[in-house]
Design an enzyme around this catalytic site. Structure first.
Site: not given
Length: 827
Positions: A288-289
């Site tokens: 994620n991210s």
């Protein structure tokens, strides 16, 4: 899963009830129509709930002094409070006004109470959550939160604010329509509910099944091959943000070969299959991210720029609620999670920050040794001791309550007793003062404050990027990093006490950097340290990214000068696939000298002219993705078939572009070891990478011709790849998309999932430290009411890569469009 389908059907039925001839006594789980269709108290109040706020005064018990909430035309909110407690109270009142059903659903998920409102199809989720124990941990956290702490004050005041809104809605019959459709009233909010929601987020980002995956892989492939193809350190070169040198040396665990017994493999397969049946998002399964910061010598203004875009499952309403606030101790602007009394990402008057997931191993499984002679006991340190037992009565709508007994060993709760008894220990089950840490971050004035605030952050482990108005940048990967006294912690461990977590990496040794000479700090879930880091933090199968997003960020920023906010926004929306940039030339070289038929020849020409961007209108993007998928399968599937890798039980082991270790293996072999034995299927003729690439390319063209027809130039990415933002209720008409979408799992503008990408940048944030102005956007709106103009008004600009200025007190004062609630304390 099933309970979501039930909810979908229930809602669809309820929205069409006007044409049904049903008696006023109710129908099954539906409320009586006389109540449901009452124009003053029934579902028609959804229209009233969709009206935008107007200037008004609101008398509220629990406030200490008058406060004010201002709204701009797009729904952004600003709280102005004279006391800290009133700031938290107003935050609770505000979130409950626009997101109460979402908040209730999230706490019910973590507390194992979904079945109470949607029926028995939610029972597997409730049983899993009760077993895992988020609610038990939340109770412990609250009981150990000092009454004098800011966290205690924030949770208490926030709960009062939420309950003030619930009370108002009940008295005026204005509860959100979903409560009426499902025929229940929300219980009063408590501080424990907020801590459960904190646990929900930790579970999504930190609870993984990697040791179960390894047990299946080692049993099927053998230890040597499993650890070669799913190694501790990835084969490919990545860009860690903290490359060392590392001054606090420690012994690096040395691996030795282990086997997995039939009973252990059976237990792993059963548990993996049970995990597959759970609703999406309960278990961490992908990286994620992005976030980064650049120093002033690289920017046009001479001050730092910072950016962050956490990639999560996208829903309407969003996981985020945008809010700014001011009180004697707090001045902030950013995004909060509904149910929590503070922002998680944003800025104050001195600093800004954002988060990405570290991906280190935070979940450990243990084989508990039981014996029929000692029922209810397990072997620990050479003697049998009783499991701790916790009893639950799970309420089920329309059915009798279901009893559940959770057995808990020293290491943690028992998840399965099929094959062998497996217990789990994960960092999210440790009581953690994370909320207090976050409150301290929000009021930090400099890097030492920031560093001190994160010292007690435990889980989920997060890469906190930092920039301040004084010109400094940095990053700290805060959280617990378990140290285990065994060489192979990535496999299920013996639960008899011989293998255990003996401590954590000291705070001064966790990955971090401050004002590096390069003027760049960045994280995109790549392994944050180099291979010579002296501690074990996880394997390549722990959902560390394959590094492609990080490579593109590094490549873009490394030689850049005079960077602006616009440059940061452009990079966040970048759709270049850097793996394609590396592999496509090798593919084209492998095809040289090959007399190709017409369509493959056209495909080769299109790829040769491609700019490596996964654009909606690019046929090359479609060819590339389909080729790489087939290339992976043609390389690994023969081995999976012969060795019986059970992908039906565990989707994490499927051969797809989402399996990062396999992407890294194939990338490395293609670029450095084209004659690697993996290219030759077991028992068949020897092959090299070029031969497998040719087979895969022709197969991809043939497949696309069958599915898309027409000329190769018409096989655009938007015909096979879509983005969607589903409704939290799973009612299709309340979601957004699917629509043809750009990007893929590896582009900076990530689109996770194929063919429908339902995960990606949940909040894009850019901070200009020169002007103290932030810019942000998320795919949704501030209201959960689907009739509200604020339900999805941020979605079109988010889709098109646009941003909205974040609120400051100055903007509220000078904005003619501001609508204001004046909150007045009652005596």
């Amino acid at each position: 899963m099933k309970w979501r389908k039930t909810l979908n059907l229930t809602l669809s039925s309820l929205f069409s009830l006007a044409i049904l001839d049903v008696s006023a006594t109710g129908m099954g789980s539906l409320p009586p129509l006389g109540t449901l269709l009452n124009p003053s108290t029934g579902v028609f109040t959804i229209v009233a709930g969709a009206l935008l706020p107007r200037n008004r005064s609101i008398a509220l018990a629990g406030l200490q002094q008058p406060a004010q909430i201002s709204f701009t035309a797009n729904g952004s909110a600003y709280i102005d409070a004279k006391t800290n407690a009133d700031l938290f109270f107003a935050m609770g009142y505000l979130q409950a006004t626009f997101r109460l059903f979402q908040m209730d659903l999230m706490r019910r998920q973590g507390e194992g109470l979904l079945s109470q409102v949607v029926g028995q199809d939610a029972l597997p989720s409730d049983q899993f959550e009760d077993t895992l124990g988020i609610s038990r941990t939340a109770v412990k956290e609250w009981l150990t939160t000092p009454a004098s702490s800011t966290a205690h004050q924030a949770l208490t005041a926030f709960s009062k604010g939420v309950n003030a809104r619930i009370s108002f809605d009940e008295k005026t019959h204005q509860l959100p329509t979903m409560f009426k459709l499902l025929n229940y009233t929300p219980a009063p909010w408590t501080p424990v509910d907020s801590l459960v929601i904190q646990g929900d987020m930790t579970q999504t980002l930190d609870f993984s099944t990697t040791p179960i995956d390894y047990a299946i892989l080692v049993h099927a492939l053998g230890y040597k091959r499993a650890m070669d193809w799913f190694p501790v350190i990835a084969k490919t070169v990545q860009h860690p943000y903290d490359p060392g040198p590392y001054t606090h040396a420690a012994a690096v665990p040395i691996s030795f070969e282990q086997s997995v017994t039939v009973g252990e493999a059976h237990a792993a397969n059963v548990l993996a299959h049970e995990f597959e049946q759970l609703p999406k998002g309960l278990i961490h399964t992908y990286s994620n991210s992005n976030n980064w910061a650049v120093s002033g010598f690289r920017t046009a203004s001479g001050k730092p720029l910072m950016a962050g875009d956490p990639h999560l499952n996208l829903t309407l309403p969003s996981i985020w609620y945008q809010v700014s606030g001011s009180s004697p101790s707090f001045h902030f602007s950013g995004v909060s999670v509904p149910g929590l009394p503070i922002i998680l990402i944003g800025h104050n008057r001195s600093i800004s920050w954002s988060l990405t997931d570290v991906q280190n191993q935070s979940t450990f499984f243990y084989h508990e040794y039981t014996n029929p002679k000692y029922p209810g006991q397990y072997l620990y340190k050479n003697r049998y001791i009783p499991f701790q037992r916790v009893r639950y009565q799970i309420p089920v709508k329309g059915k009798a309550p279901v009893s559940l007994i959770v057995q808990i060993a020293k290491q943690g709760p028992v998840l399965t007793q099929s094959g062998m008894t497996l217990a789990v220990d994960w960092m999210g089950n440790l009581p953690s003062p994370d909320l207090q840490s976050m409150l301290d971050v929000v009021r930090a004035k400099n890097f030492p404050d920031f560093q001190s605030a994160l010292r007690n952050w435990h889980a989920p482990t997060q890469n906190f990027v930092y920039a301040d108005r004084a010109g400094n940048i940095g990053m700290i990967s805060a959280g617990y990093y378990p140290i285990v006294n065994t060489p192979d912690p990535w496999l299920p461990l013996p639960g008899n006490g011989t293998a255990k977590i003996v401590g954590t990496i000291p705070y001064q040794d966790i990955p971090h950097v401050y004002n590096p000479p390069s003027g760049i700090v960045f994280s995109a879930n790549q392994r944050v340290v180099s291979a010579n880091y002296p501690y074990y933090i996880g394997t390549s199968a722990d959902f560390f990214s394959n590094g492609y997003r990080a490579d593109e960020i590094y490549k873009t920023l490394h030689n850049a000068k005079h960077l602006t906010v616009k440059d940061m926004e452009t990079l966040q929306n970048d759709t270049k696939d850097i793996l394609a940039e590396q592999i496509v030339p090798i593919l084209l070289h492998a095809l040289n000298g090959t007399n190709l038929p017409s369509q493959p020849a056209q495909a080769r020409m299109i790829l040769s002219r491609w700019n490596d961007h996964m654009s909606v209108n690019s046929a090359a993007a479609t060819l590339w993705w389909t080729f790489w998928t087939d290339y992976l399968k043609n390389t690994f599937s023969p081995w999976w078939k012969v060795d019986h890798v059970n992908v039906n039980a565990d989707a994490n082991l499927a051969i797809t572009p989402g399996n990062a270790p396999l992407d890294e293996d194939l990338q490395f072999w293609t670029m450095n070891q084209p004659t690697n034995a993996a290219f030759s299927p077991p028992g068949s003729t020897k092959r090299d990478s070029a031969q497998v690439m040719k087979i895969s390319f022709l197969q991809a063209v043939s497949t696309l011709h069958s599915h898309l027809a027409g000329p190769v130039s018409s096989w655009t990415w938007g015909r096979i790849h879509f983005r969607a933002v589903p409704s939290l209720t799973q009612v299709t008409s309340l979601g957004y998309g699917p629509r043809p979408g750009s990007g893929d799992s590896w582009t900076v503008d990530a689109a996770d999932g194929f063919p429908n990408a339902t995960a990606g940048p949940s909040w894009r944030f850019v901070m200009n430290l020169a002007s103290d102005q932030g810019y942000g956007i998320y795919p949704g709106g501030q209201s959960e009411n689907p009739l509200s103009p604020w339900y999805e008004n941020f979605l079109p600009p988010w889709w098109n890569g646009l941003y909205e200025p974040m609120l400051s007190r100055n903007q509220v004062i000078h904005s003619p469009a501001t609508m204001t609630w004046k909150l007045i304390p009652t005596t």
